[in-house]
Every structure is written in structure tokens, then in C-alpha cells.
Design a protein around this motif. Structure first.
Motif, PDB file in Angstrom:
ATOM      1  N   VAL A1015       0.831  -1.337   0.092  1.00  0.00           N
ATOM      2  CA  VAL A1015      -0.006   0.219   0.011  1.00  0.00           C
ATOM      3  C   VAL A1015       0.817   1.113  -0.018  1.00  0.00           C
ATOM      4  O   VAL A1015       1.725   1.424   0.525  1.00  0.00           O
ATOM      5  N   ARG A1016       0.519   2.222  -0.911  1.00  0.00           N
ATOM      6  CA  ARG A1016       1.178   3.473  -0.772  1.00  0.00           C
ATOM      7  C   ARG A1016       0.222   4.647  -0.874  1.00  0.00           C
ATOM      8  O   ARG A1016      -0.551   4.684  -1.768  1.00  0.00           O
ATOM      9  N   ASN A1017       0.273   5.592   0.089  1.00  0.00           N
ATOM     10  CA  ASN A1017      -0.523   6.606   0.173  1.00  0.00           C
ATOM     11  C   ASN A1017       0.107   7.863  -0.160  1.00  0.00           C
ATOM     12  O   ASN A1017       1.424   8.136   0.226  1.00  0.00           O
ATOM     13  N   CYS A1018      -0.475   8.869  -0.762  1.00  0.00           N
ATOM     14  CA  CYS A1018      -0.145  10.170  -0.959  1.00  0.00           C
ATOM     15  C   CYS A1018      -1.248  11.316  -0.616  1.00  0.00           C
ATOM     16  O   CYS A1018      -2.345  10.971   0.295  1.00  0.00           O
ATOM     17  N   ASP A1019      -1.158  12.573  -1.029  1.00  0.00           N
ATOM     18  CA  ASP A1019      -2.088  13.587  -0.527  1.00  0.00           C
ATOM     19  C   ASP A1019      -3.340  13.315  -1.075  1.00  0.00           C
ATOM     20  O   ASP A1019      -4.520  13.721  -0.438  1.00  0.00           O
ATOM     21  N   THR A1020      -3.649  12.766  -2.344  1.00  0.00           N
ATOM     22  CA  THR A1020      -4.810  12.749  -2.890  1.00  0.00           C
ATOM     23  C   THR A1020      -5.391  11.115  -3.497  1.00  0.00           C
ATOM     24  O   THR A1020      -6.531  11.217  -3.698  1.00  0.00           O
ATOM     25  N   ASP A1021      -4.410  10.329  -3.020  1.00  0.00           N
ATOM     26  CA  ASP A1021      -5.117   8.862  -3.662  1.00  0.00           C
ATOM     27  C   ASP A1021      -4.117   7.934  -2.641  1.00  0.00           C
ATOM     28  O   ASP A1021      -3.098   8.399  -2.141  1.00  0.00           O
ATOM     29  N   THR A1022      -4.764   6.759  -2.623  1.00  0.00           N
ATOM     30  CA  THR A1022      -3.903   5.378  -2.170  1.00  0.00           C
ATOM     31  C   THR A1022      -4.022   4.521  -3.198  1.00  0.00           C
ATOM     32  O   THR A1022      -4.922   4.200  -3.895  1.00  0.00           O
ATOM     33  N   ILE A1023      -2.847   3.712  -3.212  1.00  0.00           N
ATOM     34  CA  ILE A1023      -2.731   2.630  -4.387  1.00  0.00           C
ATOM     35  C   ILE A1023      -2.451   1.296  -3.484  1.00  0.00           C
ATOM     36  O   ILE A1023      -1.717   1.251  -2.491  1.00  0.00           O
ATOM     37  N   PHE A1024      -3.217   0.340  -3.762  1.00  0.00           N
ATOM     38  CA  PHE A1024      -3.244  -1.019  -3.351  1.00  0.00           C
ATOM     39  C   PHE A1024      -2.923  -1.758  -4.569  1.00  0.00           C
ATOM     40  O   PHE A1024      -3.331  -2.152  -5.776  1.00  0.00           O
ATOM     41  N   PHE A1025      -1.583  -2.481  -4.024  1.00  0.00           N
ATOM     42  CA  PHE A1025      -0.939  -3.405  -5.154  1.00  0.00           C
ATOM     43  C   PHE A1025      -0.610  -4.817  -4.556  1.00  0.00           C
ATOM     44  O   PHE A1025       0.034  -4.948  -3.442  1.00  0.00           O
ATOM     45  N   ILE A1026      -0.913  -5.843  -5.565  1.00  0.00           N
ATOM     46  CA  ILE A1026      -0.471  -7.096  -5.301  1.00  0.00           C
ATOM     47  C   ILE A1026       0.314  -7.630  -6.722  1.00  0.00           C
ATOM     48  O   ILE A1026      -0.280  -7.491  -7.548  1.00  0.00           O
ATOM     49  N   ARG A1027       1.678  -8.063  -6.223  1.00  0.00           N
ATOM     50  CA  ARG A1027       2.169  -8.238  -7.443  1.00  0.00           C
ATOM     51  C   ARG A1027       1.850  -9.559  -8.338  1.00  0.00           C
ATOM     52  O   ARG A1027       1.778  -9.459  -9.389  1.00  0.00           O
ATOM     53  N   LYS A1028       1.747 -10.485  -7.568  1.00  0.00           N
ATOM     54  CA  LYS A1028       1.250 -11.885  -7.998  1.00  0.00           C
ATOM     55  C   LYS A1028       0.229 -12.369  -7.211  1.00  0.00           C
ATOM     56  O   LYS A1028       0.256 -12.874  -5.957  1.00  0.00           O
ATOM     57  N   SER A1029      -0.969 -12.379  -7.682  1.00  0.00           N
ATOM     58  CA  SER A1029      -2.248 -12.697  -6.892  1.00  0.00           C
ATOM     59  C   SER A1029      -2.173 -14.152  -6.611  1.00  0.00           C
ATOM     60  O   SER A1029      -1.928 -15.036  -7.571  1.00  0.00           O
ATOM     61  N   GLU A1030      -3.032 -14.541  -5.549  1.00  0.00           N
ATOM     62  CA  GLU A1030      -3.005 -15.975  -5.012  1.00  0.00           C
ATOM     63  C   GLU A1030      -4.610 -15.984  -4.648  1.00  0.00           C
ATOM     64  O   GLU A1030      -5.133 -15.026  -4.299  1.00  0.00           O
TER      65      GLU A1030
END
Length: 1281
Positions: A1015-1030
């Protein structure tokens, strides 16, 4: 002489721009003309627009407008406004309301392009062709301005006024290509040919799918040629060419056609796929297309926006079944698959079998075509099946021999290579590799490298009526270049004003007898570069063949001043002591040819003085002195004191004698006295009011003495003192600046003495000015300043003459011909980005000084346009964040950076936000006062200075804006997000809130494991990331944003799916007749999603080839029917879900044997029909007469089964192996192409066709006429006139 003025490029001061409008709204286009009385005409798609209910045209002075009411999709078109010789094009784009709805619902913040999930990318909409016209894609751009001739949004050169554009069409639809030619300058109707590829002339292909049309507009004298393609097929794609010719003029244009396959329709109708392409009702008039049945659709979700991509195995391939089935089963298979046109199916199958025949000699054949740059080498390679096979290479059907290093043959194992070194245009041909009875063919295209200009044009300044030669050199001999003057192409005309000479790499443009109209910028263009030079034409300098001479005339005599100049048309004016001489009874002024005369009759004492002739329009004059000799008879006593008889004596300004430096100074003083007096001349140098620096001031005396007519003392050798009765003459040859001063003459004899002073002033050209300084530069101009000369030559400076040159050139160009009075000058008509130097001459009434030192080199560049899109990105109590986009126009100079300024509301004092410039397009300004209302602006800087400022619409108050936390969940995440195992998951969720809210993620009420999810957060949005899903990543994810006690939440459902496991317990429940009953259980693992169906396959135990019985079968039991008796079958089953079929099948443990019933089937026998036919020419050869040097073709049509062998003869001699001829045979059309025939190629040509059933012969006569030279053509035209 006035400076040549550059012609105005446009009649418009303000041009209309391309606009977008919603459907149903009104649009207004505005334009302003330079002249208020200009007539303006509006057009839509080259047709004039008149006032009406739809269009309203208004004009108020120089302001003009076009209003379009209630726009619809049909109003999307290209419009134009015309005034005088200028035409401006612009577009109207109508946006439908249905198209705006989905666009408005898109999220405001998009994820980065590299991390955006595939599901979020909407499919690109394919734009269908509008109408039958071919249109090129357009882009938003400023309106292009051109002349009144039609334009096709590209540079028009040659004969075309509108060129055909590349186009795209969907299979089965129509498309039209249009070419227009203006025939106003042609003596003969133009001829247009359409080609496909390199050689195929489409004139012989007109018919059901191709139509060629031609129209002529008598008002505009424009020919319109159209090529219409009807019901386009896939094989129509490719490169096309249009050629137009008229007498000695020729032009061509290339364009492409792309044919797209029709979009697959869900729920395929097999009967519609076999519909004939012809609509005339005949049984075999059209060609059937079965390609839509060869393969099933790969995914029913392919055209949707869903994330999951389903890969399904195709059902049984119809053509594979037909290929392996006996001919007796064709009817049954066609019935099973719903094929009703059995005859069309058999034709297709026969063609398919023929095409799929594999080569026994080649493992790898030549590619269809190769391309190589001229001068480079290329290697052609084939792989043969037998390493011992010998290959033979052919070029245009003729054997290639390995001679020198041009062609190299290699054999390495099974590979065979042909290397062609130093490729030239002669190597552009068809190459064939032959192994035994098999061969493979390719076509080699030789591409010419770009032609570079190695020696640029030089600026030139010539005299009127002189010959001008612009010379350049290119990188390749024989290359073609194009010459332009002020953007207009130069061609040879009947007046032979322009002549073009080509000598190897050297190209010369010759202008005979240059005039003032020839001034301008000349450009030479090649396909690899261009060069520009300027031509300035100056009136010829006036040469003096005979100057006027000093005269000494007695009373009552006649005085004649005569001069001769080089130009007979030049007039002039005569002056006496600076006063114009008028014609009267005694004075006669004449001008005959080059001779100008001033005749004074009955000379009187008042006629004595300096006479000057001034040619009109030239800055020089011719001067001479008229001396009056008065004869006096007086009684003189023997003791007479000396006396000097001068009218003007003293040192006043009126008594000053002015002489030009370099001219002769002659002082003639009448004296009396008896005995003859002794004359003493002295000179006292005086300090001049204007002297060069360093020259000493003070007095220095020089004397010359004469006694009894002999020089007693003499100073400088330039000084001569003479004496005659009653006169003493003092002469200085070639006066210099130091000869200026007061000359005193003293006469003495025993009876007394007399003294007189003569003030002499020497005037000269001024000193050269100092080196000029460049104050500022523009896009094509600069402002130069200089200081006046230190010494003005004794006469006031009346002006300056300026010159410029390119830094790398040696030729100086004069910018003004009349003296320019100021010391600041704006030089124009320069080329942006090219270094220049300037120098200055000073001019006074005497002449022109030497040139000043050259200025420092400078480059004309324009400031950039203002930055665009300035807006406030963020604001707090003490800071503000601004961002903008780079300027639209930067120019030839590099962008140095941006300067940001601000000022308080109500003041005009702009304060820099920071020191220097910034390279970024965003900036944060800190340490501001809370509550201040500030205005901000940004300017772009380059070497020409700052651009115009870009500001905000209104002042900004420095105060932080509070916002409640709010999550903007994208629409795609409001339902379950489905991903396949192994895919990446990248979610970007925007939110708002000030100050920055706290962001928290959780899954099923528990915090996220950072090892599984990033998870990466900034002032205006948040990014949810899974590199290789299971599959363990499936579940409900909660997002919470919180500011103190205020919060907002949202949930995202993620489902990770996989392939299902195999079904369980497949078994045979019953066997009866030709049927088998099967039953199985669902799989234990459904792949985390619903099972959508099962695929059941059967296989004969003898062949073990699997065939599909059912696909996407929903139930867990089925009955396999139509089994063949006497065969034993085994069965297997696959499970299917959204992802696809299970990797492994479930096999039945038992097999099923279909019992024989004792019936033997005997297949009927068929007698093969004899289709053989003897050759017959259905269309004979036609006698032709061609011009030498132009390719000629002989064509006829032939019929025969099997395909006859065709042989060509010239005068009964076989020409099959000659490279000059090219034999073609396609679909019954037999063609012989003769490349560039000469006079010896005329004769009788015979075409012979032979097969096993017979032969046929046809012949014709070919006459080759020589080319007629231009001089002979003109004689014929003049003779006929």
C-alpha cells in the motif's frame, strides 16, 4: 533606393479556429480582415455558404462571423473562409450527448500507465468510415492558410491540387479515392493512371469491385478523377499509386488502403457466414468465403470491459474434418454443421487443399519481399530439404552468374545463400530460387538513401539586369531537387526566366536579367534537407565616362560644360555655387543620350563660379570652375604699388572656400603693381572644430615665395605656384585633411605691399562608426544600435547604410539604399536560427565612409509563447503550489526556464517568487502572509527574452481550505473485482480531505499483511498493489480515511479465480444402438468460481483421435449419439469455468463397443468428367504505336485447360530469356511488358499458347516512334499557328 518590402502573407488579422460543440447547440466562428472593405466568402466542404435558417453570415467593418444553429452530427466538416488571395481552413467537431455520458463518469484521477490493470483500459473504438469518401485522420491544430486552390492538408507540389489520401475500410464496404488536377496552365488534357503495388495498372481491372470516374468543371478548369472500390475484400489492402501526366509534365502520389475484418457478432449464424458476396442471383457469380467458420471465437468476453479473459478450446474444426473425411461423407458433414451450399464448400475445399500442399524441396522459402538501401548489401537465404541439392538463382527469369564480387553464391549444409553487394536501382527486380522442379520467388526493393545538401546556397546581391546563379551541391550524383521562391515552386516556363542546370552533384538555378521582382528568399529542397538564400537586386551604379573640366573664358565668349555617364535614362540638375541653374536666353541645358551639356553664351563676370552636375537618384556630383578673364587697358604709372583684387577677403564663414578631399585646390588671385611684385604665400594651420583624436592643436606656418615668375621656395611636392601677367595661381594637387587652414598672400614691390587672407576648408567622408551593438532579437528581425563616427569629415552626417551577412558566408547584403538618419535600426527578413553579423557605413554629403567592424554574431530567435494552463495545485496558510504546461511554441532556441512573479491586489509591483529561473512546470511559493490576496503570473524565458505572461483569472487569497474526508471509489470497484491467479492487482482510489487525512486498510477486520499486499499513500489517493495474486488474496478489503473525529469508509471485494479441477467418476451407464449414456460428478475444486459447463470428447480406440461431442454442457449426464458401428469408443470429460477448461480430463475406465448390424454399404462410383480444352485467345493482340523511352505493354486474353504454356516471339525469334521483356499471366490475361523500348524494338510480336489439347497463335505490330525535342515541338506549334 527604397528597401524591398516583403509581400503580405495573409489578408486576415484574426483567423477562425477549430471548435468542438455539443449536439443541438449553436456555434459562432469569427474572423477579422486587414482591410475593412475586403470581401469575405465562407465555405463548407469547398461549397459556398449562403444566409438561411441554418447559417447566418454577418459583416461589420473588418469583423466577419459565421453562425451555425442547432448543430448536428452531419455538421462535422471542414469549413473555410476566403478573403482576397488568402484561405483559412478550420473544423467543427460535434460531440453527441450519448458519447458524453460515459466520459463524464470516468474517475478524475487515473493510475499510472505502467501499473494500471488491464481491466480498466477501455477498448479503443474503431472509427467507421463516413460515407464513401476517403478521409485522412485529422488532429487539432491551428488553421492552415493557403491560396485559393483546393488543399488536401498537405504540401501541394506538381500537378495535383488535391491528392488521394490513405484510407481504411471495413470488409464489404465501399471507399472512394479522389484526385484533382488544375488544367488552367495545360495545353492538353491530363492523363491519369491508377496502380496497385509497383506494376499493376488498375484500368484493366474495372468491373464489379472497381470503378474509375472522371469529371470536368468548366468554371474552375479542374479535372476530378475518382477510383471507387466496391465491397472491399481483405486482399485489396496494400499500396496504391496515382500518376498524372500532360505533355512534358509529370507527377505522382502514393497512398495506402487498409481493409479491416468485420467485427464478430455474438451468436454466430452459420448460414449467414455462407452467404454469397454477389447479389445478382447467379449461381457462381460470387466467391464464397468460409473463413468465418474455420475457428470459433476465442472469447465471448473479448469485446467487453470485464477483467477476466477466458481461453476456450475450439470445437471441431469443420475444415479439418472435411480434409480427412472421404468424399462420400461430405454431404453428411455439411448437414451436421448446417452448410447448405455444398458446391461452394467443395470449391473452397479444393482451393484449400491446393494451397496447403507442402514443399518437398524447401524447408524454408524466401520471404515475399525484401528491402535494402542503395549501396548496401543483402543476403537472401533458403533452406533445402536435401543437403546435396543444387540450386539455381534467377533474376527476372534470367540465370544469375557468379561474376566478380557483385553476386556471391554460398552453400552451408542445408542453407543456400545469395549475396548481392553494392545494390543499385538495377538490382530492384524479382529473384527466384529453383531446386529441381520447385521454386520460390521474392521481390527485392532498393531504397534510395536521403539526398543531403553538402554545400549550402549563398546570399547574393546583384545589379539590375545581371545574371544570377544560385549553386548548391548534394551528396549523390543525378539526384532530383526542387527550387522554391518565397514558398512557391519554380518551374521552367516559356519565357525561360528560370533555368535549372545539373552537373554531377552540383545543381544551379539561373535567373536571366534579374529585376526588382526577383528579390526574395530562394530555397532548394531534397528528400534529406534544404538550404535557403536571399537575393537582393540593386539598381546599377552610374559610371562617369567623361567628367566636366575647369574653364577660363573671356568676355562675350561661350562656355560649354559637358559630361558623359553610363545610363542614357538618368537625368540630372546643374548648380552654380549651390544654386540650381535655370534655362534662359543665354543658358541652354541639353541631354542627348549619355551626354549632358550646360552652355553659357555671352559670358559675363557674374557667370564666374563653381558649377556642379548632380545625377538624379545618385549620391555623388561632378564639379568644375568657370574663370572669367577680364581684359583691362589702364594707364599704369611706372611706380605703382602692388594691389590684390579679391571680391571676398577675410576670415568669415561666407569667405570660406570649401574643397573636397582628393580634389584639386586652385587659388587664382588677380594682382597689379609695377614693377612686378614678389608674391609670398603662407599657411597658418588652425584648430578645426571637428578633428580626429590625437591631432595637435595650434598654429604652424608654411610659406611659398615667387619672384619674377620663378619659385624661390617650395614646400610639398603637391603644391604648385604659378604666375602670369596680372595673376598669381596657387594649386594643391589631391588635397588632404591637413591642407585645411588660412592661406595668406603678400605682394611686395618697391612701391609698397598688399596682403589678403583666404580661408580653405577641406571636407571628406566621415570616419567609420564603431562596431554596432545588438539590442534585441526577434523571430526574423533584430534591433541594432551604433555610435556616430568620431570625425564627421567636416560635413554633417546625413545617414547610415547597414549590411548584414550570415556568419559562415562571405557575402554582405545591403539592408537600405537610402541613408538612414537614426542610430537605431530594426533589420527584418532574416531566417530564424541562423547566425548573422552586422556592419554600418556613415554617409555625409561627400560620400560614404569605410565600413565599421562587424558586430558580435547573433541568432534571430523569437520569445516563446506564453505558458498555458496556469492553475493552483494546492494552498495553505503560508504557501501556494502552482503548476502549468510548457508553451505551445518554443521556437529554434532552447527554453532556459520559467520565472514566477506575484503582486498584491491593488498594486502593480511584481515581486519575483524566487531568484533565477526554474526548469520545472510546478513550483511551491513559501513564506507568504496569511490572508493576502495575490495575483500570480508565469513567463517562459529563452535567449530572446521573456515571453508574454500567463496569469490567473482572479487574485488568490492565501488561506488553507478545509475539506471533509471523502473517498471517490471508482465505478469499476463498486462490484466484485475478478482476477486470475498470477495476475497483478493495482487499485488507485482517490480521496479528498484537508489537512491530509490518515489512511487505513484492513481485510476481514484485520490489518493487512505487508508481505502479501503493498500500500502506498499520498495526499490525494491511495494505491493498493498485489504483484502476483493468489487465491488466498480473495476477500473483502476495507478502506478508511480519517481527519480527527471525521471519517469515511469504502469496501472492495476481490475474487481470485483459477482453472477448475477435473470432473470425478466418469462412467458409461448404458450402450444401445449407436448411442452411449454417460454420467459423472462435479469436480472437487471449482477454481473459486461457478462451473459454467463440461466438455465431453470421444475417441476411436484404433486412432485415438479425440473429437468433441458436447461443449459447455450444463448437466452431469449426457448421451453420445451417431456413433459408428463396429468401432470401440473411449470417453473423457473436462470441467469449465470463467477461466477455462480444467488442465486434466476425467477419463472413463470402460469403453463402449458399437455392435454391427450386418448391413454392408457400397459407395457409388462416379466417372470423372473431362474438362480439358484446347488454348484459344478470346481477345487478340492489338497493333500499337509507342514513344521510345516509355514502357509499353502488349496484352491479350487466353483460355485453355490445363493452363497453356505461353511463349513470346519477336519477328519469329524467341524472347523468353531476354531481360528487357517481362512476361505476366494472371487470371487468363497474358501481358508482355517492354521496358523503355528503343527504335530497334519495333516489329511483329507473336504470342503462342500450347497445351496437351492443341495450340493457338496471335500476333500484332509494334511501332516505336522517336521522342520529339522541345525545339521541334515549338517549331511545330508555331508552324501550325
Amino acid at each position: 533606393m527604397p528597401e524591398p518590402v516583403k509581400k503580405a502573407g495573409s489578408a486576415f488579422a484574426k483567423k477562425p479556429k477549430t471548435q468542438e460543440a455539443d449536439e443541438g447547440s449553436s456555434v459562432v466562428f469569427e474572423a477579422e480582415t486587414e482591410k475593412p472593405d475586403a470581401k469575405v466568402k465562407w465555405q463548407c466542404n469547398t461549397k459556398d455558404i449562403a444566409n438561411g435558417n441554418k447559417y447566418v453570415v454577418t459583416a461589420n467593418g473588418n469583423k466577419h462571423s459565421l453562425s451555425i444553429k442547432a448543430v448536428t452530427a452531419e455538421d462535422t466538416n471542414v469549413y473555410a473562409v476566403i478573403a482576397g488571395g488568402s484561405k483559412v481552413k478550420f473544423e467543427l467537431k460535434v460531440v453527441s450527448k450519448q458519447a458524453e455520458a460515459p466520459a463524464a463518469a470516468e474517475p478524475s484521477v487515473q493510475p499510472p500507465a505502467a501499473e494500471q490493470p488491464p481491466a480498466g483500459d477501455p477498448p479503443a473504438a474503431e472509427q467507421p468510415p463516413t460515407g464513401n469518401k476517403s478521409t485522412a485522420p485529422t488532429q487539432d491544430a491551428p488553421p492552415a492558410e493557403d491560396k485559393l486552390a483546393p488543399d488536401t492538408r498537405q504540401d501541394l507540389t506538381g500537378l495535383f491540387t488535391e491528392k488521394p489520401q490513405s484510407g481504411e475500410v471495413t470488409m464489404g464496404q465501399n471507399i472512394t479515392f479522389v484526385a484533382k488536377v488544375n488544367s488552367s496552365t495545360m495545353l492538353k488534357k491530363p492523363t491519369v493512371k491508377w496502380f496497385k503495388g509497383k506494376w499493376m495498372d488498375l484500368a484493366s481491372k474495372s468491373g464489379k469491385h472497381l470503378q474509375l470516374k472522371e469529371t470536368y468543371d468548366r468554371n474552375t478548369k479542374v479535372y476530378t478523377f475518382e477510383m471507387q472500390i466496391i465491397a472491399a475484400k481483405a486482399n485489396f489492402s496494400g499500396a496504391y499509386r496515382c500518376e498524372v501526366s500532360s505533355r512534358d509534365k509529370f507527377d505522382s502520389c502514393n497512398f495506402d488502403l487498409t481493409v479491416h475484418e468485420a467485427c464478430a457478432v455474438e451468436g454466430l449464424d452459420i448460414r449467414a457466414a455462407f452467404r454469397r458476396t454477389s447479389t445478382d442471383g447467379k449461381e457462381d457469380s460470387g466467391e464464397l468465403d468460409f473463413t468465418s467458420l474455420l475457428k470459433k471465437s476465442s472469447s465471448f468476453l473479448k469485446s467487453s470491459n470485464r477483467v477476466v479473459q477466458v481461453n476456450t478450446e475450439p470445437d471441431s474444426d469443420v475444415w479439418e474434418v472435411l480434409r480427412h473425411a472421404p468424399a462420400t461423407e461430405y454431404e453428411k458433414i455439411a448437414f451436421q454443421h448446417g452448410i447448405t451450399d455444398l458446391r461452394g464448400m467443395l470449391k473452397r475445399l479444393k482451393k484449400m487443399k491446393k494451397e496447403e500442399k507442402k514443399s518437398e524441396a524447401f524447408l524454408k522459402k524466401l520471404d515475399p519481399a525484401y528491402q535494402v538501401t542503395k549501396g548496401h548489401k543483402i543476403k537472401l537465404a533458403v533452406e533445402v530439404a536435401n543437403a546435396d541439392d543444387e540450386v539455381k538463382w534467377l533474376k527476372n527469369g534470367q540465370d544469375l552468374q557468379q561474376t566478380g564480387s557483385k553476386y556471391i553464391f554460398e552453400s552451408v549444409g542445408n542453407m543456400r545463400y545469395l549475396t548481392i553487394n553494392h545494390c543499385s536501382l538495377a538490382d530492384d527486380a524479382t529473384y527466384t530460387c529453383v531446386v529441381g522442379e520447385e521454386k520460390c520467388t521474392t521481390e527485392l526493393f532498393v531504397k534510395e538513401p536521403p539526398v543531403l545538401i553538402t554545400k549550402n546556397l549563398e546570399d547574393q546581391m546583384v545589379m539590375k539586369d545581371e545574371r544570377v546563379e544560385f549553386e548548391c551541391e548534394v551528396s549523390e550524383e543525378g539526384a532530383n531537387v526542387k527550387w522554391e521562391k518565397d514558398g512557391v515552386e519554380l518551374t521552367r516556363d516559356e519565357s525561360f526566366k528560370y533555368r535549372f542546370k545539373k552537373d554531377g552533384c552540383k545543381h544551379v538555378l539561373i535567373i536571366n536579367e534579374a529585376t526588382k521582382e526577383d528579390c526574395g528568399h530562394y530555397k532548394v529542397k531534397s528528400n534529406g534537407g534544404e538550404s535557403v538564400a536571399e537575393l537582393m537586386v540593386q539598381e546599377k551604379d552610374l559610371e562617369v565616362y567623361q567628367s566636366i573640366a575647369d574653364l577660363s573664358v573671356k568676355a562675350k565668349d561661350e562656355a560649354v560644360f559637358k559630361c558623359e555617364v553610363s545610363d542614357e535614362t538618368v537625368k540630372g540638375t546643374w548648380f552654380k555655387n549651390g544654386v540650381e541653374v535655370k534655362h534662359d536666353g543665354r543658358i541652354n541645358i541639353s541631354h542627348i543620350g549619355r551626354i549632358h551639356k550646360l552652355t553659357i553664351g555671352d559670358v559675363k563676370p557674374e557667370d564666374e563660379g563653381d558649377y556642379t552636375f548632380v545625377p538624379d537618384g545618385y549620391a555623388f556630383n561632378l564639379s568644375a570652375k568657370l574663370n572669367f578673364l577680364e581684359v583691362k587697358i589702364d594707364y599704369v604709372p611706372r611706380q605703382d604699388p602692388p594691389k590684390i583684387h579679391l571680391d571676398c577677403m577675410g576670415r568669415t564663414a561666407e569667405s570660406t572656400i570649401v574643397v573636397v578631399a582628393g580634389n584639386k585646390l586652385r587659388l587664382d588671385v588677380p594682382i597689379t603693381g609695377d614693377p612686378a611684385p614678389t608674391v609670398i604665400w603662407t599657411k597658418a594651420e588652425k584648430a578645426s572644430s571637428v578633428k580626429p583624436e590625437g591631432e595637435e592643436k595650434g598654429k604652424k606656418t608654411t610659406s611659398w615665395t615667387m619672384n619674377n615668375g620663378e619659385v624661390v621656395t617650395e614646400g610639398d611636392g603637391r603644391v604648385h605656384v604659378e604666375s602670369s601677367k596680372g595673376h598669381c595661381i596657387f594649386t594643391i594637387e589631391g588635397t588632404e585633411r591637413q591642407d585645411e587652414g588660412i592661406y595668406s598672400v603678400v605682394v611686395r614691390n618697391p612701391a609698397g605691399e598688399d596682403t589678403a587672407d583666404i580661408n580653405v576648408k577641406v571636407v571628406d567622408v566621415p570616419d567609420p562608426p564603431q562596431a554596432p551593438r545588438i539590442l534585441s532579437v526577434g523571430e526574423d528581425s533584430c534591433v541594432v544600435e551604433w555610435d556616430p563616427p568620431v570625425f564627421d569629415g567636416g560635413q554633417p552626417v546625413i545617414g547610415y547604410v547597414l549590411e548584414r551577412k550570415k556568419k559562415k558566408s562571405y557575402r554582405w547584403m545591403r539592408l537600405n539604399f537610402d541613408p538612414y538618419p537614426d542610430t537605431t535600426y530594426e533589420a527584418k527578413r532574416m531566417i530564424e536560427g541562423v547566425p548573422y553579423e552586422m556592419r554600418v557605413y556613415a554617409v555625409n554629403s561627400i560620400g560614404m565612409s569605410r565600413h565599421s567592424p562587424a558586430s558580435q554574431p547573433f541568432v534571430p530567435v523569437a520569445p516563446t509563447s506564453e505558458p498555458i494552463g496556469l492553475c493552483v495545485d494546492d494552498i495553505s496558510d503560508t504557501s501556494i503550489s502552482l503548476k502549468w504546461r510548457p508553451p505551445e511554441r518554443i521556437g529554434s532556441a532552447e527554453l532556459e526556464g520559467y520565472g514566477v512573479e506575484y503582486c498584491k491586489e491593488g498594486t502593480d509591483e511584481w515581486v519575483p517568487a524566487f531568484e533565477g529561473l526554474t526548469d520545472r512546470t510546478s513550483v511551491i511559493i513559501r513564506d507568504l502572509t496569511t490572508g493576502d490576496k495575490l495575483q500570480f503570473r508565469v513567463r517562459a524565458h529563452n535567449m530572446a527574452g521573456p515571453s508574454a505572461p500567463a496569469g490567473l483569472a482572479q487574485p488568490i487569497t492565501i488561506r488553507e481550505i478545509m475539506q471533509r474526508p471523502k473517498i471517490w471509489l471508482p465505478r469499476t470497484l463498486r462490484q466484485t473485482l475478478i482476477k486470475t491467479v498470477g495476475d497483478s492487482v493495482n487499485l488507485v482510489i482517490p480521496f479528498q480531505g484537508k489537512p491530509r487525512p490518515k489512511v487505513m486498510w484492513s481485510k476481514d477486520g484485520e490489518p493487512l499483511n505487508p508481505k502479501l499486499v503493498s500500500v502506498r499513500n499520498c495526499d490525494t489517493d491511495t494505491i493498493f498493489f498485489i504483484r502476483k495474486s493468489e487465491r488466498c488474496h480473495s476477500g473483502k478489503y476495507d478502506l478508511q480515511v480519517q481527519i480527527e473525529n471525521v471519517e469515511d469508509t469504502a469496501s472492495v471485494m476481490i475474487q481470485i479465480v483459477d482453472l477448475p479441477g477435473p470432473p470425478e467418476g466418469l462412467r458409461i451407464m448404458d450402450v444401445w444402438g449407436f448411442n452411449v449414456a454417460l454420467e459423472w460428478k462435479p469436480p472437487k475444486d471449482n477454481g473459486n468460481c461457478e462451473i459454467t459447463g463440461y466438455t465431453i470428447q470421444k475417441a476411436d480406440k484404433k486412432t485415438m483421435e479425440w473429437f468433441t461431442v458436447f461443449e459447455q454442457f450444463r448437466r452431469t449426464n449426457c448421451v453420445a449419439s451417431d456413433l459408428i458401428m463396429g468401432n470401440e469408443y473411449v470417453f473423457r470429460a473436462f470441467a469449465a469455468n470463467l477461466v477455462g477448461l480444467s488442465p486434466e480430463p476425467c477419463n472413463a475406465k470402460d469403453s463402449a463397443y458399437i455392435q454391427k448390424t450386418g448391413i454392408d454399404y457400397k459407395s457409388p462410383t462416379y466417372k470423372n468428367h473431362d474438362f480439358s480444352e484446347a488454348p484459344k485467345f478470346t481477345h487478340p493482340l492489338v497493333n500499337r504505336s509507342v514513344i521510345a523511352g516509355y514502357n509499353a505493354t502488349l496484352s491479350c486474353s487466353l483460355r485453355g485447360i490445363p493452363k497453356p504454356k505461353v511463349t513470346w516471339y519477336k519477328n519469329k525469334m524467341d524472347i523468353s530469356n531476354e531481360a528487357k521483356y517481362r512476361m505476366l499471366s494472371q487470371q487468363g490475361i497474358v501481358t508482355l511488358e517492354i521496358r523503355k523500348p528503343c527504335l530497334f524494338d519495333g516489329g511483329v510480336y507473336t504470342c503462342k499458347a500450347v497445351n496437351g489439347s492443341g495450340e493457338d497463335v496471335v500476333e500484332c505490330k509494334l511501332e516505336v516512334r522517336p521522342q520529339v525535342a522541345k525545339e521541334e515541338k515549338k517549331k511545330e506549334i508555331n508552324g501550325s499557328g
